[in-house]
Design a protein around this motif. Structure first.
Motif, short mmCIF file in Angstrom:
data_model
loop_
_atom_site.label_atom_id
_atom_site.label_comp_id
_atom_site.label_asym_id
_atom_site.label_seq_id
_atom_site.Cartn_x
_atom_site.Cartn_y
_atom_site.Cartn_z
N THR A 29 0.85 -1.24 -0.10
CA THR A 29 -0.09 0.02 -0.06
C THR A 29 0.83 1.25 0.18
OG1 THR A 29 -0.26 0.09 2.44
CG2 THR A 29 -1.90 -1.24 1.14
N ASN A 31 3.42 1.39 -1.96
CA ASN A 31 4.05 1.28 -3.02
C ASN A 31 5.41 0.87 -3.16
OD1 ASN A 31 3.57 1.31 -5.88
ND2 ASN A 31 4.62 3.40 -6.13
N SER A 33 8.20 -2.57 -2.66
CA SER A 33 8.37 -4.00 -3.33
C SER A 33 8.99 -4.77 -2.23
CB SER A 33 9.20 -4.38 -4.60
OG SER A 33 9.20 -5.49 -4.74
#
Length: 108
Positions: A29, A31, A33
């Protein structure tokens, strides 16, 4: 941004994996990884966290990813494990930022 997640694994593994999934969702959420070796390398047939040699191997392999991660994020709602502490020390040795996070409730 690539991040390494530090969260508990040993002990109540089912609860800790549920928490890890919530932490991963939190990263997504934002953004980010996320990578979490303790959630990946402990899958059946890969490494056995109860075997000290395999546990050490898994930790070392996870540390390799820190060279390409921009940050280590530490999820602390369930406390700190020895593996989490080792991960933070590795991040500091490598000059990587460390961010402490809490999910609060409910996360399960």
């Amino acid at each position: 941004m690539r991040v390494i997640i530090e969260s508990p694994y040993a002990g109540d593994v089912e609860k800790n994996l549920n928490y890890l999934r919530a932490a991963m969702r939190d990263c997504v959420t934002r953004n980010e990884s996320p990578y979490a070796s303790h959630g990946l390398l402990t899958q059946p047939g890969v490494l056995n966290d109860d075997d000290p040699e395999e546990r050490a191997q898994g930790i070392a392999l996870g540390f390799e990813w820190r060279d390409v991660a921009e940050k280590t994020v530490v999820y602390t709602d369930l406390g700190w494990s020895s593996g989490m502490r080792a991960g933070v020390e590795d991040a500091k040795r490598k000059g990587r930022p460390v961010e402490l996070r809490r999910l609060g409730r409910p996360w399960s």
